[in-house]
Design an enzyme around this catalytic site. Structure first.
Site, mmCIF file in Angstrom:
data_model
loop_
_atom_site.group_PDB
_atom_site.id
_atom_site.type_symbol
_atom_site.label_atom_id
_atom_site.label_comp_id
_atom_site.label_asym_id
_atom_site.label_seq_id
_atom_site.Cartn_x
_atom_site.Cartn_y
_atom_site.Cartn_z
ATOM 1 N N GLU A 12 0.818 -1.216 0.000
ATOM 2 C CA GLU A 12 0.000 0.000 0.000
ATOM 3 C C GLU A 12 0.853 1.268 0.000
ATOM 4 O O GLU A 12 0.328 2.367 -0.118
ATOM 5 C CB GLU A 12 -0.926 -0.001 1.222
ATOM 6 C CG GLU A 12 -1.955 -1.114 1.183
ATOM 7 C CD GLU A 12 -2.694 -1.269 2.498
ATOM 8 O OE1 GLU A 12 -3.885 -1.588 2.469
ATOM 9 O OE2 GLU A 12 -2.090 -1.076 3.575
ATOM 10 N N ASP A 196 -11.619 -5.400 -3.059
ATOM 11 C CA ASP A 196 -12.520 -6.563 -3.031
ATOM 12 C C ASP A 196 -13.910 -6.091 -2.639
ATOM 13 O O ASP A 196 -14.097 -4.940 -2.262
ATOM 14 C CB ASP A 196 -11.992 -7.590 -2.017
ATOM 15 C CG ASP A 196 -11.915 -7.014 -0.617
ATOM 16 O OD1 ASP A 196 -12.936 -7.036 0.078
ATOM 17 O OD2 ASP A 196 -10.836 -6.510 -0.222
HETATM 18 N N1 SAH Z 1 -4.184 -12.076 4.398
HETATM 19 C C1 SAH Z 1 -3.697 -10.741 4.445
HETATM 20 C C2 SAH Z 1 -4.464 -10.022 5.518
HETATM 21 C C3 SAH Z 1 -4.771 -8.647 5.116
HETATM 22 S S1 SAH Z 1 -6.024 -7.980 6.092
HETATM 23 C C4 SAH Z 1 -2.226 -10.752 4.691
HETATM 24 O O1 SAH Z 1 -1.710 -11.789 5.041
HETATM 25 O O2 SAH Z 1 -1.548 -9.740 4.523
HETATM 26 C C5 SAH Z 1 -6.670 -6.820 4.936
HETATM 27 C C6 SAH Z 1 -6.023 -5.478 4.920
HETATM 28 O O3 SAH Z 1 -6.566 -4.730 3.864
HETATM 29 C C7 SAH Z 1 -6.284 -4.664 6.178
HETATM 30 O O4 SAH Z 1 -5.198 -3.842 6.475
HETATM 31 C C8 SAH Z 1 -7.567 -3.871 5.824
HETATM 32 O O5 SAH Z 1 -7.474 -2.523 6.246
HETATM 33 C C9 SAH Z 1 -7.680 -3.943 4.311
HETATM 34 N N2 SAH Z 1 -8.868 -4.632 3.765
HETATM 35 C C10 SAH Z 1 -9.019 -4.911 2.447
HETATM 36 N N3 SAH Z 1 -10.171 -5.568 2.233
HETATM 37 C C11 SAH Z 1 -10.772 -5.734 3.436
HETATM 38 C C12 SAH Z 1 -11.986 -6.369 3.852
HETATM 39 N N4 SAH Z 1 -12.782 -6.991 2.985
HETATM 40 N N5 SAH Z 1 -12.277 -6.380 5.182
HETATM 41 C C13 SAH Z 1 -11.460 -5.775 6.060
HETATM 42 N N6 SAH Z 1 -10.303 -5.164 5.715
HETATM 43 C C14 SAH Z 1 -9.944 -5.130 4.417
#
Ligand code: SAH
Length: 229
Positions: A12, A196
């Site tokens: 990001e 997403d």
């Molecule tokens: N599996 C990922 C986890 C990322 S969590 C990893 O291992 O890196 C998702 C991140 O993107 C968070 O920082 C959140 O702010 C953002 N985000 C994107 N889509 C999201 C969603 N559907 N729900 C919650 N946060 C989301």
């Protein structure tokens, strides 16, 4: 202005740390802060890691230890509205912690002793960010909700939308930064590219998007933001 730029994940903020002139690095509390000049603006870039506590800690340290006067959070988020599509950008006007509920002592979502359930972003910063983002893609402005959950089930996002009908995007950090900035009196803004639809496909879409579009968008928008006159 001394600008703090926070993202949760490296993708990001990809390229921004490299774009800092005369960078100076400092590790504190398990995070690496890089200070320097970003297109002539005095800036400090940092990765908060994921979630509200991580983001709150990072925002507070940016202010107290690095003396930033303004904060921008840039990252990705799930869509919270059918008109908000993957690849669009949402710039927050208000942020709410969707998992905060001290009822019946306080109304659902209200942060005790602030009297607020929604924290407003700084108008001038938000205006400038939205202007910069509009050069890259379609921009929406409104409510972003944060909580310590990845929203990856249709039933979850539907329940959130019912509770917060004006919701545009869901993520995991913005509202925490908002509360810290409100309490410390620091102007702040939050910008999120939609990765997403926060539904059953969210995890797969997220993984794909973060690798492809997210980093390019963040760089472009922050460059245009910094160069804004
Ligand atoms: N599996 C990922 C986890 C990322 S969590 C990893 O291992 O890196 C998702 C991140 O993107 C968070 O920082 C959140 O702010 C953002 N985000 C994107 N889509 C999201 C969603 N559907 N729900 C919650 N946060 C989301």
């Amino acid at each position: 202005m001394r600008l703090g730029i926070i993202s949760a994940l490296a993708e990001e903020q990809h390229g921004l740390i490299e774009a800092l002139e005369s960078p100076y690095k400092l590790v504190h509390g398990m995070r690496e802060y890089t200070a320097g000049k970003l297109w002539e603006i005095d800036a400090v870039c940092v990765l908060s890691r994921i979630g509200k506590v991580a983001a709150a800690m990072t925002a507070a340290i940016l202010v107290e230890k690095f003396g930033v006067t303004h904060i921008v959070f840039t990252g990705v988020a799930g869509s919270g509205d059918k008109n908000v599509k993957v690849g669009d950008i949402v710039v927050a006007e208000e942020l709410v912690q969707h998992d905060f509920d001290a009822s019946p002592l306080f109304p659902q979502f209200e942060i005790p002793l602030t009297g607020l359930s929604r924290f407003a972003t700084d108008r001038a910063l938000t205006e400038r960010l939205a202007g910069a983002a509009a050069k890259t893609t379609r921009v929406h402005r409104g409510l972003i909700a944060s909580g310590d959950q990845f929203i990856g089930k249709l039933t979850q996002i539907q329940a959130l939308k019912t509770a917060l009908p004006d919701l545009l995007a869901v993520e995991m950090e913005g509202a925490a930064v908002a509360q810290v900035c409100f309490e410390l009196g620091i102007p702040f803004a939050v910008i999120r590219t939609i990765s997403d639809n926060a539904n059953d496909e969210a995890a797969v879409d997220f993984m794909h998007f973060i690798k492809t579009v997210a980093s390019r968008y963040a760089y472009e928008v922050i460059e245009n933001f910094c160069k804004w006159r």
